[in-house]
Design a protein around this motif. Structure first.
Motif, PDB file in Angstrom:
ATOM      1  N   LYS A 187       0.833  -1.199   0.000  1.00 56.68           N
ATOM      2  CA  LYS A 187       0.000   0.000   0.000  1.00 56.68           C
ATOM      3  C   LYS A 187       0.869   1.251   0.000  1.00 56.68           C
ATOM      4  CE  LYS A 187      -3.756  -2.275   2.516  1.00 56.68           C
ATOM      5  NZ  LYS A 187      -4.584  -2.264   3.745  1.00 56.68           N
ATOM      6  N   PRO A 188       0.319   2.376  -0.485  1.00 52.59           N
ATOM      7  CA  PRO A 188       1.087   3.626  -0.457  1.00 52.59           C
ATOM      8  C   PRO A 188       1.483   4.002   0.963  1.00 52.59           C
ATOM      9  CG  PRO A 188      -0.852   3.844  -1.859  1.00 52.59           C
ATOM     10  CD  PRO A 188      -0.992   2.535  -1.144  1.00 52.59           C
ATOM     11  N   SER A 189       2.663   4.584   1.086  1.00 57.40           N
ATOM     12  CA  SER A 189       3.146   5.062   2.381  1.00 57.40           C
ATOM     13  C   SER A 189       2.668   6.484   2.629  1.00 57.40           C
ATOM     14  CB  SER A 189       4.674   5.032   2.423  1.00 57.40           C
ATOM     15  OG  SER A 189       5.171   3.726   2.326  1.00 57.40           O
ATOM     16  N   ASP A 190       2.696   6.892   3.873  1.00 52.49           N
ATOM     17  CA  ASP A 190       2.400   8.270   4.236  1.00 52.49           C
ATOM     18  C   ASP A 190       3.554   9.165   3.779  1.00 52.49           C
ATOM     19  OD1 ASP A 190       0.821  10.251   6.059  1.00 52.49           O
ATOM     20  OD2 ASP A 190       2.922  10.442   6.670  1.00 52.49           O
ATOM     21  N   ARG A 191       3.232  10.227   3.073  1.00 52.98           N
ATOM     22  CA  ARG A 191       4.246  11.093   2.477  1.00 52.98           C
ATOM     23  C   ARG A 191       5.156  11.718   3.543  1.00 52.98           C
ATOM     24  NH1 ARG A 191       4.667  14.719  -2.112  1.00 52.98           N
ATOM     25  NH2 ARG A 191       5.519  16.746  -1.551  1.00 52.98           N
ATOM     26  N   ALA A 192       4.556  12.266   4.591  1.00 49.06           N
ATOM     27  CA  ALA A 192       5.361  12.940   5.614  1.00 49.06           C
ATOM     28  C   ALA A 192       6.295  11.961   6.306  1.00 49.06           C
ATOM     29  CB  ALA A 192       4.437  13.617   6.625  1.00 49.06           C
ATOM     30  N   LYS A 193       5.804  10.774   6.618  1.00 54.84           N
ATOM     31  CA  LYS A 193       6.638   9.779   7.293  1.00 54.84           C
ATOM     32  C   LYS A 193       7.747   9.277   6.371  1.00 54.84           C
ATOM     33  CE  LYS A 193       3.097   8.148  10.520  1.00 54.84           C
ATOM     34  NZ  LYS A 193       2.241   7.002  10.923  1.00 54.84           N
ATOM     35  N   ALA A 194       7.407   9.098   5.083  1.00 59.67           N
ATOM     36  CA  ALA A 194       8.421   8.638   4.128  1.00 59.67           C
ATOM     37  C   ALA A 194       9.548   9.661   4.005  1.00 59.67           C
ATOM     38  CB  ALA A 194       7.785   8.376   2.770  1.00 59.67           C
ATOM     39  N   ARG A 195       9.187  10.935   3.917  1.00 57.44           N
ATOM     40  CA  ARG A 195      10.217  11.980   3.800  1.00 57.44           C
ATOM     41  C   ARG A 195      11.042  12.084   5.085  1.00 57.44           C
ATOM     42  NH1 ARG A 195       8.714  17.078  -0.025  1.00 57.44           N
ATOM     43  NH2 ARG A 195       8.371  15.871  -1.929  1.00 57.44           N
ATOM     44  N   GLU A 196      10.388  11.905   6.202  1.00 61.00           N
ATOM     45  CA  GLU A 196      11.117  11.952   7.466  1.00 61.00           C
ATOM     46  C   GLU A 196      12.170  10.845   7.522  1.00 61.00           C
ATOM     47  OE1 GLU A 196      10.226  11.895  12.307  1.00 61.00           O
ATOM     48  OE2 GLU A 196       8.581  11.699  10.854  1.00 61.00           O
ATOM     49  N   LYS A 197      11.812   9.646   7.058  1.00 61.58           N
ATOM     50  CA  LYS A 197      12.765   8.529   7.034  1.00 61.58           C
ATOM     51  C   LYS A 197      13.996   8.868   6.208  1.00 61.58           C
ATOM     52  CE  LYS A 197       9.529   4.621   7.439  1.00 61.58           C
ATOM     53  NZ  LYS A 197       8.989   3.438   6.716  1.00 61.58           N
ATOM     54  N   MET A 198      13.794   9.635   5.147  1.00 60.23           N
ATOM     55  CA  MET A 198      14.878   9.933   4.214  1.00 60.23           C
ATOM     56  C   MET A 198      15.561  11.259   4.477  1.00 60.23           C
ATOM     57  SD  MET A 198      13.003   8.447   0.848  1.00 60.23           S
ATOM     58  CE  MET A 198      12.221   6.831   0.986  1.00 60.23           C
ATOM     59  N   GLY A 199      15.166  11.921   5.564  1.00 59.70           N
ATOM     60  CA  GLY A 199      15.795  13.180   5.908  1.00 59.70           C
ATOM     61  C   GLY A 199      15.430  14.310   4.982  1.00 59.70           C
ATOM     62  N   LEU A 200      14.225  14.276   4.411  1.00 64.27           N
ATOM     63  CA  LEU A 200      13.763  15.307   3.490  1.00 64.27           C
ATOM     64  C   LEU A 200      12.653  16.119   4.142  1.00 64.27           C
ATOM     65  CD1 LEU A 200      13.484  13.087   0.284  1.00 64.27           C
ATOM     66  CD2 LEU A 200      15.292  14.750   0.774  1.00 64.27           C
ATOM     67  N   ALA A 201      12.746  17.435   4.041  1.00 68.51           N
ATOM     68  CA  ALA A 201      11.694  18.280   4.584  1.00 68.51           C
ATOM     69  C   ALA A 201      10.399  18.075   3.807  1.00 68.51           C
ATOM     70  CB  ALA A 201      12.125  19.750   4.518  1.00 68.51           C
ATOM     71  N   GLY A 202       9.289  18.251   4.496  1.00 70.29           N
ATOM     72  CA  GLY A 202       7.995  17.933   3.903  1.00 70.29           C
ATOM     73  C   GLY A 202       7.592  18.785   2.736  1.00 70.29           C
ATOM     74  N   ASP A 203       8.141  20.022   2.626  1.00 76.87           N
ATOM     75  CA  ASP A 203       7.688  20.939   1.578  1.00 76.87           C
ATOM     76  C   ASP A 203       8.684  21.096   0.433  1.00 76.87           C
ATOM     77  OD1 ASP A 203       9.595  22.163   3.100  1.00 76.87           O
ATOM     78  OD2 ASP A 203       8.564  24.098   3.256  1.00 76.87           O
TER      79      ASP A 203
END
Length: 378
Positions: A187-203
């Motif tokens: 299933k698709p992952s949550d965007r904010a959580k995925a970016r947090e895992k990769m050290g990427l800011a949400g915006d």
């Protein structure tokens, strides 16, 4: 639907990794759901270690499939195993054997097994990812002809593949069906959580290059486009997720030469199935800057997670990604055109409209077309 048949599917499946293995697993499951009896056979040795450019040939994580567990029988460099495999297929009572074919390395083993089976009136078909390889070598055409002349039916997954079959003189019963959208990465992952895992800011604007790296995939062109992209989008980030089958050092040096260390993150590893969703969730757009191609499974993964695509007009990629509907098409090996398309995607706020187009295109790339094509050549 065709009458129920006893089918053996031959090709890479778990524990082997990669998009072709994933597609084979789902194909077996779908044929089973259509009422066929399906047995799957895969390799004990797929590639000799010296010929495999990656770290491992095996899947490191697995999402449970709904289909068929493959029997491991074929050693690609041991002809005795080819004869044993043909004998096993006969004992299974197979009426139809479906091979997966993508490079000429497999032509001797698959072509020989098919010829042995033909003597027992067992029909051999093939679903073709590539009729000729992206990176050509002497002997590719000879090997390809040896394999395809043993086939009674053939399904190509793009018009580019179909044209290569013409070049090889393939005259068996043929059908054309698009590469279906994957459904095997969870299933698709949550965007904010995925970016947090990769050290990427949400915006941040985030570009994804996904899949193993070889020169024909054009990552060097994408890197060359990034300074112009950064000029227009100072916060842009490029996430490169896939194992390098080329030497990584020239790419790292290009990143340093272009002063892209703060914009580019290289993840030099095979992405296990249970982590794929995170990378696509983190991305605004997938970029495929290929120099050559027939078709690409990466686009179908992007469609599974409903992410727009910027790709080049090579092979069958433009068939899969309608321009300005599900993505943007640019000329190959043109860093300026690629940069302009990436900037346009973000500056003109095209994500929502193209994502809606991806959803529409996704509906046209379901499994029924491929299954119908397979049954039409049985």
């Amino acid at each position: 639907m065709a009458d129920s048949r006893r089918i053996v599917l031959v090709g890479p499946m778990y524990p082997y990794r990669g998009g072709i293995a994933h597609l084979s697993e789902t194909m077996a499951a779908c044929l089973l759901e259509r009422g066929h009896t399906v047995h799957a056979i895969t390799f004990t040795r797929q590639y000799p270690a010296l010929l495999f450019p990656g770290r491992t040939q095996y899947e490191t994580g697995r999402i449970v499939e709904r289909g068929v567990e493959a029997e491991r029988l074929i050693d690609t460099i041991n002809p005795f195993s080819w004869w044993r495999t043909a004998g096993r297929i006969q004992k299974l009572g197979a009426e139809v054997v479906i091979f997966r074919y993508w490079i000429p390395f497999f032509a001797p083993v698959f072509g020989t097994i098919a010829r042995i089976l033909a003597r027992k009136n067992i029909q051999s078909l093939v679903v073709v990812d590539n009729a000729l390889p992206h990176e050509r070598r002497p002997g590719d055409v000879v090997l390809g002809r040896y394999f395809f002349r043993a086939m009674r039916g053939c399904v190509a997954m793009s018009s580019a593949v179909d044209r290569d079959l013409d070049q090889l003189g393939v005259s068996c019963s043929r059908a054309l069906a698009p590469h279906p959208v994957y459904d095997s990465f969870g299933k698709p992952s949550d965007r904010a959580k995925a970016r947090e895992k990769m050290g990427l800011a949400g915006d941040l604007p985030v570009i994804l290059f996904f899949g193993f790296v070889r020169r024909y995939k054009g990552l060097h062109v994408l890197l060359e486009s990034m300074p112009a992209v950064r000029d227009a989008l100072p916060d842009v980030h490029l996430l490169v997720a896939g194992e390098f089958y080329d030497d990584e050092d020239p790419y790292q040096k290009k990143v340093e030469l272009l002063d892209l260390q703060n914009q580019v993150k290289l993840v030099n590893q095979y992405i296990p199935k249970d982590e794929v969703a995170d990378y696509f969730a983190a991305a605004d757009v997938v970029v495929q800057p290929y120099l050559s191609a027939t078709q690409s499974g990466v686009a179908q993964v992007a469609y599974q997670f409903e992410v727009p695509i910027i790709t080049t007009d090579v092979g069958g990629l433009a068939e899969t990604v309608p321009h300005e509907e599900a993505g943007l098409i640019v000329p190959p090996d043109d860093a300026a055109a690629l940069a302009n398309a990436i900037v346009r995607f973000f500056v003109d706020d095209m994500q929502a409209g193209l994502t809606a187009g991806v959803r529409r295109q996704k509906q046209s790339l379901g499994w029924n077309q491929l299954l119908d094509a397979i049954e039409s050549v049985m």
